[in-house]
Design a protein around this motif. Structure first.
Motif, PDB file in Angstrom:
ATOM      1  N   PRO A  20      -8.866 -10.687   6.402  1.00  0.00           N
ATOM      2  CA  PRO A  20      -7.505 -10.847   6.919  1.00  0.00           C
ATOM      3  C   PRO A  20      -6.957  -9.600   7.611  1.00  0.00           C
ATOM      4  O   PRO A  20      -6.248  -9.708   8.602  1.00  0.00           O
ATOM      5  CB  PRO A  20      -6.677 -11.196   5.679  1.00  0.00           C
ATOM      6  N   GLU A  21      -7.293  -8.431   7.093  1.00  0.00           N
ATOM      7  CA  GLU A  21      -6.784  -7.201   7.702  1.00  0.00           C
ATOM      8  C   GLU A  21      -7.343  -7.019   9.112  1.00  0.00           C
ATOM      9  O   GLU A  21      -6.622  -6.655  10.043  1.00  0.00           O
ATOM     10  CB  GLU A  21      -7.108  -5.994   6.834  1.00  0.00           C
ATOM     11  N   ARG A  24      -5.647  -9.496  11.372  1.00  0.00           N
ATOM     12  CA  ARG A  24      -4.283  -9.068  11.689  1.00  0.00           C
ATOM     13  C   ARG A  24      -4.305  -7.995  12.787  1.00  0.00           C
ATOM     14  O   ARG A  24      -3.555  -8.064  13.748  1.00  0.00           O
ATOM     15  CB  ARG A  24      -3.572  -8.555  10.434  1.00  0.00           C
ATOM     16  N   ASP A  52       0.877 -16.036   9.069  1.00  0.00           N
ATOM     17  CA  ASP A  52       0.065 -16.378   7.895  1.00  0.00           C
ATOM     18  C   ASP A  52      -0.656 -15.176   7.298  1.00  0.00           C
ATOM     19  O   ASP A  52      -1.122 -15.238   6.165  1.00  0.00           O
ATOM     20  CB  ASP A  52      -0.976 -17.444   8.258  1.00  0.00           C
ATOM     21  N   LEU A  53      -0.762 -14.090   8.057  1.00  0.00           N
ATOM     22  CA  LEU A  53      -1.514 -12.917   7.602  1.00  0.00           C
ATOM     23  C   LEU A  53      -0.622 -11.795   7.079  1.00  0.00           C
ATOM     24  O   LEU A  53      -1.121 -10.707   6.790  1.00  0.00           O
ATOM     25  CB  LEU A  53      -2.382 -12.391   8.756  1.00  0.00           C
ATOM     26  N   GLN A  54       0.660 -12.075   6.943  1.00  0.00           N
ATOM     27  CA  GLN A  54       1.587 -11.031   6.493  1.00  0.00           C
ATOM     28  C   GLN A  54       1.585 -10.905   4.975  1.00  0.00           C
ATOM     29  O   GLN A  54       1.366 -11.874   4.249  1.00  0.00           O
ATOM     30  CB  GLN A  54       3.002 -11.329   6.993  1.00  0.00           C
ATOM     31  N   ASP A  55       1.856  -9.687   4.520  1.00  0.00           N
ATOM     32  CA  ASP A  55       1.894  -9.406   3.084  1.00  0.00           C
ATOM     33  C   ASP A  55       3.233  -9.769   2.451  1.00  0.00           C
ATOM     34  O   ASP A  55       3.317  -9.893   1.231  1.00  0.00           O
ATOM     35  CB  ASP A  55       1.612  -7.925   2.832  1.00  0.00           C
ATOM     36  N   THR A  56       4.262  -9.910   3.273  1.00  0.00           N
ATOM     37  CA  THR A  56       5.593 -10.202   2.733  1.00  0.00           C
ATOM     38  C   THR A  56       6.171 -11.450   3.386  1.00  0.00           C
ATOM     39  O   THR A  56       5.807 -11.795   4.533  1.00  0.00           O
ATOM     40  CB  THR A  56       6.574  -9.031   2.991  1.00  0.00           C
ATOM     41  N   GLY A  59       7.949 -10.434   6.572  1.00  0.00           N
ATOM     42  CA  GLY A  59       7.033 -10.269   7.700  1.00  0.00           C
ATOM     43  C   GLY A  59       6.619 -11.602   8.278  1.00  0.00           C
ATOM     44  O   GLY A  59       6.551 -11.774   9.501  1.00  0.00           O
ATOM     45  N   ALA A  60       6.345 -12.575   7.413  1.00  0.00           N
ATOM     46  CA  ALA A  60       5.976 -13.916   7.881  1.00  0.00           C
ATOM     47  C   ALA A  60       7.128 -14.543   8.662  1.00  0.00           C
ATOM     48  O   ALA A  60       6.916 -15.144   9.723  1.00  0.00           O
ATOM     49  CB  ALA A  60       5.578 -14.794   6.701  1.00  0.00           C
ATOM     50  N   SER A  96       9.039 -20.011   5.484  1.00  0.00           N
ATOM     51  CA  SER A  96       9.362 -18.579   5.435  1.00  0.00           C
ATOM     52  C   SER A  96      10.810 -18.361   4.999  1.00  0.00           C
ATOM     53  O   SER A  96      11.095 -17.464   4.204  1.00  0.00           O
ATOM     54  CB  SER A  96       9.108 -17.924   6.793  1.00  0.00           C
TER      55      SER A  96
END
Length: 151
Positions: A20-21, A24, A52-56, A59-60, A96
């Protein structure tokens, strides 16, 4: 080279399943390369997948808003290709908003998503979007801010 660009977007999205990183990073690089005047479909897809790849949840939400803004940018014709993404875009935006605790906005976006369901075919993708809408609605009913399981 629109086809090449789309291939790059899809390659980055596929990478997200295992790394995922890296996905991103690639999608963010594509976002910058395409720029604000880039193809709306490319911008929409990149932002939608970056959400979909955000940690928060925050962010999403930001990337979900960018995905929808790409569709409704100034001078962007709402063709069938872009219109077909509306149920999924509004669904993601609703989820979200729910995850950040803005339940009223989530309900509003969910209603808009449902209003666009007529564009979806009666196929596996349409069934997936409809099921996810039901899942978000269920989570809203109990004021849950927890992430939903991936489909």
């Amino acid at each position: 080279m629109a086809d090449d660009r789309m291939a790059e977007v899809f390659a980055a999205v596929r990478l997200g399943g295992g790394d995922p990183e890296a996905a991103r990073r690639l999608l963010e690089e594509l976002w910058v390369e395409i720029g604000a005047s880039g193809d709306p479909l490319h911008r929409c897809l990149i932002a939608h997948h970056l959400a979909d790849l955000q940690d928060t949840a925050e962010g999403a939400l930001l990337w979900d808003q960018r995905a929808l803004a790409a569709v409704f940018g100034p001078g962007v014709p709402l063709d069938e290709g872009l219109r077909g993404f509306l149920p999924a875009l509004y669904l993601s935006l609703a989820d979200s908003h729910r995850r950040v605790g803005d339940f009223d906005a989530a309900r509003m976006q969910l209603a808009i998503a449902r209003g666009h369901l007529d564009i979806l075919a009666d196929d596996a993708y349409g069934a997936l979007i409809r099921a996810k809408l039901d899942n978000v609605e269920t989570a809203l009913a109990v004021a849950s801010m927890e992430p939903l399981p991936a489909a």
